[in-house]
Design a protein around this motif. Structure first.
Motif, PDB file in Angstrom:
ATOM      1  N   LEU A 125       0.803  -1.219   0.000  1.00  0.00           N
ATOM      2  CA  LEU A 125       0.000   0.000   0.000  1.00  0.00           C
ATOM      3  C   LEU A 125       0.839   1.273   0.000  1.00  0.00           C
ATOM      4  CD1 LEU A 125      -2.760  -1.030   2.579  1.00  0.00           C
ATOM      5  CD2 LEU A 125      -2.986  -0.864   0.093  1.00  0.00           C
ATOM      6  N   ILE A 126       2.155   1.142   0.154  1.00  0.00           N
ATOM      7  CA  ILE A 126       3.005   2.328   0.242  1.00  0.00           C
ATOM      8  C   ILE A 126       2.941   3.186  -1.021  1.00  0.00           C
ATOM      9  CG2 ILE A 126       5.433   3.074   0.358  1.00  0.00           C
ATOM     10  CD1 ILE A 126       5.797   0.845   2.475  1.00  0.00           C
ATOM     11  N   PRO A 127       2.908   2.619  -2.238  1.00  0.00           N
ATOM     12  CA  PRO A 127       2.816   3.488  -3.429  1.00  0.00           C
ATOM     13  C   PRO A 127       1.454   4.129  -3.619  1.00  0.00           C
ATOM     14  CG  PRO A 127       3.679   1.292  -3.978  1.00  0.00           C
ATOM     15  CD  PRO A 127       3.098   1.217  -2.610  1.00  0.00           C
ATOM     16  N   THR A 128       0.443   3.707  -2.851  1.00  0.00           N
ATOM     17  CA  THR A 128      -0.898   4.249  -3.009  1.00  0.00           C
ATOM     18  C   THR A 128      -1.032   5.578  -2.266  1.00  0.00           C
ATOM     19  OG1 THR A 128      -1.864   3.201  -1.038  1.00  0.00           O
ATOM     20  CG2 THR A 128      -1.732   1.870  -3.067  1.00  0.00           C
ATOM     21  N   ARG A 129      -2.195   6.177  -2.358  1.00  0.00           N
ATOM     22  CA  ARG A 129      -2.437   7.457  -1.692  1.00  0.00           C
ATOM     23  C   ARG A 129      -2.833   7.299  -0.226  1.00  0.00           C
ATOM     24  NH1 ARG A 129      -2.655  11.833  -4.904  1.00  0.00           N
ATOM     25  NH2 ARG A 129      -2.698  11.499  -7.160  1.00  0.00           N
ATOM     26  N   TRP A 130      -2.969   6.056   0.246  1.00  0.00           N
ATOM     27  CA  TRP A 130      -3.360   5.846   1.633  1.00  0.00           C
ATOM     28  C   TRP A 130      -2.241   6.325   2.546  1.00  0.00           C
ATOM     29  CZ3 TRP A 130      -2.993   1.332   5.370  1.00  0.00           C
ATOM     30  CH2 TRP A 130      -3.898   1.507   6.433  1.00  0.00           C
ATOM     31  N   LYS A 131      -2.494   7.360   3.323  1.00  0.00           N
ATOM     32  CA  LYS A 131      -1.445   8.054   4.060  1.00  0.00           C
ATOM     33  C   LYS A 131      -0.939   7.283   5.274  1.00  0.00           C
ATOM     34  CE  LYS A 131      -2.667  12.715   2.573  1.00  0.00           C
ATOM     35  NZ  LYS A 131      -2.989  14.109   2.996  1.00  0.00           N
ATOM     36  N   HIS A 132      -1.664   6.246   5.676  1.00  0.00           N
ATOM     37  CA  HIS A 132      -1.231   5.484   6.835  1.00  0.00           C
ATOM     38  C   HIS A 132      -0.261   4.364   6.476  1.00  0.00           C
ATOM     39  CE1 HIS A 132      -3.971   7.602   9.493  1.00  0.00           C
ATOM     40  NE2 HIS A 132      -4.930   7.429   8.601  1.00  0.00           N
ATOM     41  N   ALA A 133       0.006   4.180   5.193  1.00  0.00           N
ATOM     42  CA  ALA A 133       1.020   3.221   4.748  1.00  0.00           C
ATOM     43  C   ALA A 133       2.230   4.018   4.284  1.00  0.00           C
ATOM     44  CB  ALA A 133       0.485   2.349   3.613  1.00  0.00           C
ATOM     45  N   TYR A 134       3.268   4.013   5.087  1.00  0.00           N
ATOM     46  CA  TYR A 134       4.459   4.811   4.795  1.00  0.00           C
ATOM     47  C   TYR A 134       5.699   4.050   5.229  1.00  0.00           C
ATOM     48  CZ  TYR A 134       3.867   5.881   9.760  1.00  0.00           C
ATOM     49  OH  TYR A 134       3.698   5.776  11.110  1.00  0.00           O
ATOM     50  N   VAL A 135       6.852   4.518   4.784  1.00  0.00           N
ATOM     51  CA  VAL A 135       8.105   3.839   5.129  1.00  0.00           C
ATOM     52  C   VAL A 135       9.245   4.845   5.099  1.00  0.00           C
ATOM     53  CG1 VAL A 135       8.684   3.190   2.748  1.00  0.00           C
ATOM     54  CG2 VAL A 135       9.517   1.789   4.652  1.00  0.00           C
ATOM     55  N   GLY A 136      10.215   4.599   5.947  1.00  0.00           N
ATOM     56  CA  GLY A 136      11.472   5.335   5.927  1.00  0.00           C
ATOM     57  C   GLY A 136      12.540   4.405   6.455  1.00  0.00           C
ATOM     58  N   ILE A 137      13.679   4.336   5.798  1.00  0.00           N
ATOM     59  CA  ILE A 137      14.730   3.387   6.164  1.00  0.00           C
ATOM     60  C   ILE A 137      16.055   4.129   6.267  1.00  0.00           C
ATOM     61  CG2 ILE A 137      15.975   1.295   5.461  1.00  0.00           C
ATOM     62  CD1 ILE A 137      13.361   0.478   3.986  1.00  0.00           C
TER      63      ILE A 137
END
Length: 391
Positions: A201-213
């Motif tokens: 879901l990270i590439p989608t517009r759903w703002k609650h799916a995010y990542v940082g590494i």
């Protein structure tokens, strides 16, 4: 408990893990940089990239890290190494590598030396922000001082970044092989990441799916400036994850790939170091909330530990859902071990790794609450201050 209730609970547990793990595993297998990059075009012009490497007392790894960056085949690169109040030879090593870069005249490199930390900043975030202010690149790449880059790592990532028209790209690195228990614990941490991050879901517009590494956060400098970047999250311990959250929730395009052929890291030098290494992050990931910690632990008991127990307490006809869950969990764990080079030998240690990391979370909470704050890079940050500045 009735037999029907046990059966329903078992199958509900199986569905729970299938939903959490299935899409993430499929995404991981499909999105390996080395397999995807050949489907992208080579750009006519390569944007300038500023690689920012903060380090404090990392003499054991920093020279290898910087030399791997100097060996990059990316044609338009600058390196900004930040010596953040080190008391060892980190700064000397940075200067030595910078002198070699100048002599070879291939990559522009500068070293920033930070002597003091402002009261309203975390050390690492402050170091990276200072470097970002001096960066000349169109793109910024934040990385850690213990990451080893392959020569093609930045080139491959940039091709994906441009082809997908991203604003932020994060890469997961391959794990350098340590001891068996160390690899088992680290892989379980990856298991938690896979089950809780919703990679698909990270590439989608759903703002609650995010990542940082922390190993690899590549983003547009314009996005960094528009969101306020690290200044916005300057007192959040989870700087890498929260930078990803800030970017995604500001409406920008984000994605994550596996960089297992491009990046390598030995996250911690021993099994015990894995447990102590998340001392500052584990409780912070739950917003310093004992209630959240208890809730997550309850879910762990009900949906993870219970499948290990039920087959010994009930007939197979009633516990079949729990047995199927155990098979799924071990297959997933073994597959993650294979993907991240931990090896299939870790598979039988899933239960022990889960208990160890659960202990690590409670240990993190206990130490943070007992000390009234977080100790990080020889600086103590009061808990009430960190809570007020959570993003």
């Amino acid at each position: 408990m009735t037999a029907t209730l046990i059966t329903i609970w078992g199958y509900a547990t199986l569905v729970f893990w299938l939903v959490l793990l299935g899409p993430s595993l499929v995404t991981m297998l499909q999105k390996q940089i080395s397999r995807c990059v050949n489907r992208t075009a080579i750009p006519d012009q390569w944007p300038r990239i500023s690689v920012i490497v903060p380090a404090k007392d990392e003499a054991a790894t920093i020279e290898v890290n910087l030399n791997s960056l100097l060996a990059s085949d990316y044609p338009n690169l600058e390196i900004i190494a930040v010596n953040d109040r080190s008391t060892d030879e980190t700064g000397v090593m940075m200067e030595r590598v910078a002198a070699r870069a100048a002599a070879e005249n291939r990559v522009q490199m500068q070293v920033l030396h930070i002597e003091e930390l402002p009261a309203d900043w975390l050390g690492k975030s402050h170091a990276m922000h200072q470097a970002a202010q001096q960066a000349t690149g169109e793109l910024l790449l934040f990385t850690d001082g213990d990451i080893i880059f392959s020569p093609q790592a930045i080139t491959h990532a940039t091709r994906i970044f441009l082809d997908q028209q991203l604003d932020h790209l994060a890469l997961l690195p391959r794990l350098a092989r340590g001891g068996l228990f160390e690899r088992a614990f680290v892989t379980y941490f990856g298991f938690l990441l896979a089950s809780g991050t919703f990679f698909w879901l990270i590439p989608t517009r759903w703002k609650h799916a995010y990542v940082g590494i922390g190993a690899f956060n590549l983003l547009k400098r314009s996005v960094y400036q528009a969101t306020g970047g690290l200044e916005t999250i300057r007192l959040d311990v989870l700087d890498d994850i929260k930078l990803g959250k800030l970017i995604k929730q500001s409406g920008y395009q984000q994605d994550v790939y596996l960089g297992i052929d491009e990046l390598q890291v030995r996250w911690q030098p021993s099994a015990w170091a894995v447990i102590t290494g998340i001392e500052k992050n584990a409780f912070a990931s739950l917003y310093y909330s004992v209630r959240r910690l208890c809730f997550v632990t309850t879910l762990y008991v009900l949906f993870f530990l219970v499948p290990f127990v039920m087959p010994f307490l009930f007939p197979l006809t009633e516990a079949v859902g729990f047995l199927a869950t155990l098979v799924l969990l071990h297959l997933t764990y073994g597959l993650l071990g294979w993907i991240f080079s931990s090896g299939l030998a870790i598979t039988p240690f899933l239960l022990y790794a889960s208990l160890a990391l659960t202990f690590a979370f409670w240990r993190s909470a206990w130490i943070t609450l007992k000390n009234g704050g977080v100790r990080w890079r020889d600086t103590i940050y009061p808990l009430d201050l960190l809570k007020r500045h959570l993003y």
